[in-house]
Design an enzyme around this catalytic site. Structure first.
Site, mmCIF file in Angstrom:
data_model
loop_
_atom_site.group_PDB
_atom_site.id
_atom_site.type_symbol
_atom_site.label_atom_id
_atom_site.label_comp_id
_atom_site.label_asym_id
_atom_site.label_seq_id
_atom_site.Cartn_x
_atom_site.Cartn_y
_atom_site.Cartn_z
ATOM 1 N N HIS A 129 0.856 -1.188 0.000
ATOM 2 C CA HIS A 129 0.000 0.000 0.000
ATOM 3 C C HIS A 129 0.882 1.225 0.000
ATOM 4 O O HIS A 129 1.944 1.248 0.610
ATOM 5 C CB HIS A 129 -0.893 0.026 1.256
ATOM 6 C CG HIS A 129 -2.074 0.914 1.114
ATOM 7 N ND1 HIS A 129 -2.003 2.272 1.330
ATOM 8 C CD2 HIS A 129 -3.351 0.661 0.757
ATOM 9 C CE1 HIS A 129 -3.189 2.802 1.126
ATOM 10 N NE2 HIS A 129 -4.024 1.860 0.770
ATOM 11 N N ASP A 145 -7.961 -5.302 -0.054
ATOM 12 C CA ASP A 145 -8.428 -6.190 -1.135
ATOM 13 C C ASP A 145 -8.070 -7.650 -0.922
ATOM 14 O O ASP A 145 -8.534 -8.511 -1.671
ATOM 15 C CB ASP A 145 -7.821 -5.714 -2.464
ATOM 16 C CG ASP A 145 -8.378 -4.349 -2.841
ATOM 17 O OD1 ASP A 145 -7.592 -3.404 -3.000
ATOM 18 O OD2 ASP A 145 -9.613 -4.237 -2.912
HETATM 19 C C1 SDX Z 1 -6.241 0.009 -2.883
HETATM 20 O O1 SDX Z 1 -4.434 4.493 -2.023
HETATM 21 C C2 SDX Z 1 -5.379 3.879 -1.430
HETATM 22 O O2 SDX Z 1 -5.780 4.245 -0.341
HETATM 23 C C3 SDX Z 1 -5.982 2.715 -2.175
HETATM 24 C C4 SDX Z 1 -6.993 1.884 -1.398
HETATM 25 C C5 SDX Z 1 -8.267 2.649 -1.149
HETATM 26 O O3 SDX Z 1 -9.008 2.279 -0.207
HETATM 27 O O4 SDX Z 1 -8.572 3.569 -1.932
HETATM 28 O O5 SDX Z 1 -6.445 1.484 -0.154
HETATM 29 C C6 SDX Z 1 -7.396 0.631 -2.174
HETATM 30 O O6 SDX Z 1 -5.998 0.336 -4.010
HETATM 31 C C7 SDX Z 1 -5.368 -0.956 -2.124
HETATM 32 C C8 SDX Z 1 -4.148 -1.458 -2.975
HETATM 33 C C9 SDX Z 1 -4.642 -2.564 -3.908
HETATM 34 N N1 SDX Z 1 -3.590 -2.917 -4.856
HETATM 35 C C10 SDX Z 1 -2.953 -4.106 -4.759
HETATM 36 O O7 SDX Z 1 -3.114 -4.917 -3.861
HETATM 37 C C11 SDX Z 1 -1.993 -4.352 -5.937
HETATM 38 C C12 SDX Z 1 -0.665 -4.881 -5.386
HETATM 39 N N2 SDX Z 1 0.002 -3.783 -4.689
HETATM 40 C C13 SDX Z 1 1.014 -3.030 -5.423
HETATM 41 O O8 SDX Z 1 0.680 -2.821 -6.770
HETATM 42 C C14 SDX Z 1 1.482 -1.796 -4.645
HETATM 43 O O9 SDX Z 1 1.717 -2.208 -3.363
HETATM 44 C C15 SDX Z 1 0.626 -0.553 -4.617
HETATM 45 C C16 SDX Z 1 0.264 -0.077 -5.981
HETATM 46 C C17 SDX Z 1 -0.609 -0.791 -3.829
HETATM 47 C C18 SDX Z 1 1.433 0.552 -3.922
HETATM 48 O O10 SDX Z 1 2.533 0.790 -4.743
HETATM 49 P P1 SDX Z 1 3.558 1.984 -4.387
HETATM 50 O O11 SDX Z 1 3.158 2.724 -3.180
HETATM 51 O O12 SDX Z 1 3.784 2.771 -5.648
HETATM 52 O O13 SDX Z 1 4.836 1.185 -3.967
HETATM 53 P P2 SDX Z 1 5.919 0.682 -4.947
HETATM 54 O O14 SDX Z 1 5.276 0.074 -6.151
HETATM 55 O O15 SDX Z 1 6.923 1.754 -5.125
HETATM 56 O O16 SDX Z 1 6.531 -0.533 -4.103
HETATM 57 C C19 SDX Z 1 7.597 -0.326 -3.211
HETATM 58 C C20 SDX Z 1 8.402 -1.619 -3.314
HETATM 59 C C21 SDX Z 1 8.845 -1.931 -4.757
HETATM 60 O O17 SDX Z 1 10.005 -2.742 -4.650
HETATM 61 P P3 SDX Z 1 11.481 -1.968 -4.770
HETATM 62 O O18 SDX Z 1 11.442 -1.221 -6.083
HETATM 63 O O19 SDX Z 1 11.553 -1.077 -3.570
HETATM 64 O O20 SDX Z 1 12.470 -3.106 -4.767
HETATM 65 O O21 SDX Z 1 7.587 -2.727 -2.905
HETATM 66 C C22 SDX Z 1 7.416 -3.614 -4.028
HETATM 67 C C23 SDX Z 1 7.738 -2.823 -5.276
HETATM 68 O O22 SDX Z 1 8.193 -3.694 -6.314
HETATM 69 N N3 SDX Z 1 6.008 -4.020 -3.993
HETATM 70 C C24 SDX Z 1 5.572 -5.258 -4.230
HETATM 71 C C25 SDX Z 1 4.185 -5.187 -4.049
HETATM 72 N N4 SDX Z 1 3.819 -3.940 -3.719
HETATM 73 C C26 SDX Z 1 4.951 -3.220 -3.701
HETATM 74 N N5 SDX Z 1 6.232 -6.399 -4.571
HETATM 75 C C27 SDX Z 1 5.452 -7.491 -4.732
HETATM 76 N N6 SDX Z 1 4.105 -7.524 -4.569
HETATM 77 C C28 SDX Z 1 3.446 -6.388 -4.224
HETATM 78 N N7 SDX Z 1 2.115 -6.408 -4.054
#
Ligand code: SDX
Length: 433
Positions: free
Chosen positions: A311, A368
């Site tokens: 998140h 989710d």
């Molecule tokens: C919702 O914003 C909100 O409030 C949204 C929400 C709401 O109520 O409105 O809470 C609802 O959208 C919840 C999130 C649902 N999405 C998912 O579950 C999809 C999987 N999650 C990821 O796509 C991700 O965690 C996000 C999009 C939710 C957040 O991404 P960020 O904040 O841009 O973080 P990032 O992508 O920069 O990740 C930081 C690190 C990265 O690794 P490094 O580059 O540091 O090595 O964490 C890794 C990412 O690759 N990472 C993951 C991951 N989420 C982040 N690696 C594997 N699996 C994941 N799910």
């Protein structure tokens, strides 16, 4: 607008030695902000923050999240207290009006919403223009945007009365439109709202009821549905809420703005994740495959991500996921549903939360991760999961949209850019291309 300037911060350009004083402001709780509204005028510099990871786009008094502590407050009340002690109508009143209603206020508000649940009969034809196998979110984007073609008398955003009617219409009609999207996809007749039912029960009967017989709803399922709506109601300035705000900042009508919000929510990185979690669990199939998929989730060259994990704000357990995880057990027991995907999800969570990659990046289950398992147990197809998220989030979008319109400091949203393309160049004649 909190003009509570606490002090200033000095910005120095080490290349030129120039310095500027920037005001620092404090909210009632949470990080202070550096007021950069005059930065470009003073310095000739933009700030750079793709994804707005460190940028406050507005003032708000609706929802506060402390991502480190895993805290979510709506108008100061914790999501756990609200989920435990309120129904969705009370939470809608709280988000829209700022205070919890007393019994008379609650009854009056629920009656207002109830008497807006029907939709213009012409809208039924609108649905008939879609293919039966259209994704219900595609239908919702189209139909909600089209509401402005049916409810002209509540599109003047400068009239508080019309804003309120449009707000009530949107909260009230989303369950009807969502249920119609489901009915259309399964080829069953649309069901009309019933004014003697609660918001959640009405939605269930419009979705799963048929004209041929009375629809019996289990109180436990009604309560679970209502609680799922509460948990999804609002969440500060997430992608879809920011979409609604920026659409509304141009003066677009509320129905068009909410349709824009639905479009943004559909993405798998946002509200589309609940549907993606179920697909992921089916893809993993068995707990013996968890290690392989965790390795894929860590592999930057592999697009696979652990859906329902991570998140932008929560660097702790999403409090909503905690409530949903508890509800999962209750609902599946109540329905007598044994779903191996729940056990697989719990096993996946346990293993991921011990894995250094997830621990170092503070990746925890989000809202989710468990919601889809409950929705599947209740009987919804995965294609309806994000529709339910949009249904519940509509009150949050509408509350944030109203707050934005009423904010005297609000301007049209118009970010700038760091330009990496060509500077002006000679125009080449065709012979020289
Ligand atoms: C919702 O914003 C909100 O409030 C949204 C929400 C709401 O109520 O409105 O809470 C609802 O959208 C919840 C999130 C649902 N999405 C998912 O579950 C999809 C999987 N999650 C990821 O796509 C991700 O965690 C996000 C999009 C939710 C957040 O991404 P960020 O904040 O841009 O973080 P990032 O992508 O920069 O990740 C930081 C690190 C990265 O690794 P490094 O580059 O540091 O090595 O964490 C890794 C990412 O690759 N990472 C993951 C991951 N989420 C982040 N690696 C594997 N699996 C994941 N799910």
């Amino acid at each position: 607008m909190s003009d509570a300037k606490t002090h200033t911060m000095t910005l120095t350009d080490n290349a030129t030695g120039d310095s500027w004083e920037l005001p620092v402001m404090a909210g009632s709780v949470g990080p202070k902000v550096i007021d950069i509204r005059k930065l470009y005028g003073q310095t000739g510099y933009f700030t750079y923050d793709p994804g707005f990871t460190s940028t406050a786009s507005c003032d708000s008094a609706i929802t506060y999240i402390d991502g480190d502590k895993g805290v979510l407050l709506h108008r100061g009340y914790s999501i756990e207290d609200l989920a435990e002690n309120c129904d969705f109508m009370e939470v809608c009143y709280l988000l829209l009006r700022g205070e919890l209603p007393n019994e008379a206020e609650r009854k009056d508000f629920e009656k207002t919403i109830t008497y807006h649940t029907m939709v213009h009969e012409q809208l039924l034809n609108f649905y008939r223009g879609f293919r039966r196998d259209a994704h219900p979110m595609a239908i919702m984007v189209g139909v909600v945007g089209a509401l402005s073609a049916f409810y002209h008398d509540s599109t003047d955003i400068n009239d508080p009365e019309q804003r309120m009617i449009a707000s009530h219409r949107l909260v009230a009609k989303m369950p009807t439109l969502a249920a119609m999207a489901y009915k259309y996809s399964v080829g069953q007749p649309f069901m009309y709202p019933r004014n003697n039912l609660s918001y959640a029960a009405n939605f269930m009967q419009m979705t799963f009821g048929v004209p041929a017989e009375e629809y019996e709803i289990s109180p436990a399922v009604e309560r679970a549905m209502d609680r799922i709506f509460i948990l999804h109601a609002d969440h500060e300035q997430n992608a879809s809420t920011s979409t609604v705000r920026i659409a509304g900042s141009s003066g677009a009508n509320p129905f068009a703005c909410i349709s824009a919000g639905i479009s943004s929510l559909w993405g798998p990185a946002h509200g589309g994740a609940n549907e993606a979690v179920l697909s992921m669990l089916h893809q993993i199939g068995h707990k013996k495959n968890i290690p392989e998929f965790l390795e894929r989730a860590k592999d930057k060259n592999d697009p696979f991500r652990l859906m329902g994990f991570g998140h932008r704000v929560y660097k702790n357990y999403d409090p909503r996921a905690g409530v949903l995880k508890k509800s999962c057990d209750e609902v599946l027991k109540e329905l007598g549903v044994e779903d191996p995907l729940l056990e697989l999800a719990q096993e996946l969570e346990q293993i991921a939360l011990k894995d250094d990659y997830f621990v170092e990046r503070k990746l925890f289950p989000n809202v989710d991760f468990y919601s889809g398992i409950i929705l599947k147990a209740i009987g919804f197809p995965t294609s309806m999961f994000t529709v339910l998220f949009a249904l519940a989030r509509t009150v949050g979008w509408v509350a944030q949209w109203n707050e934005m319109i009423a904010d005297p400091y609000q301007k049209i949203g118009r970010p700038r850019q760091l330009f990496l393309g060509y500077d002006k160049r000679e125009f080449p004649p065709k012979s020289k291309r």
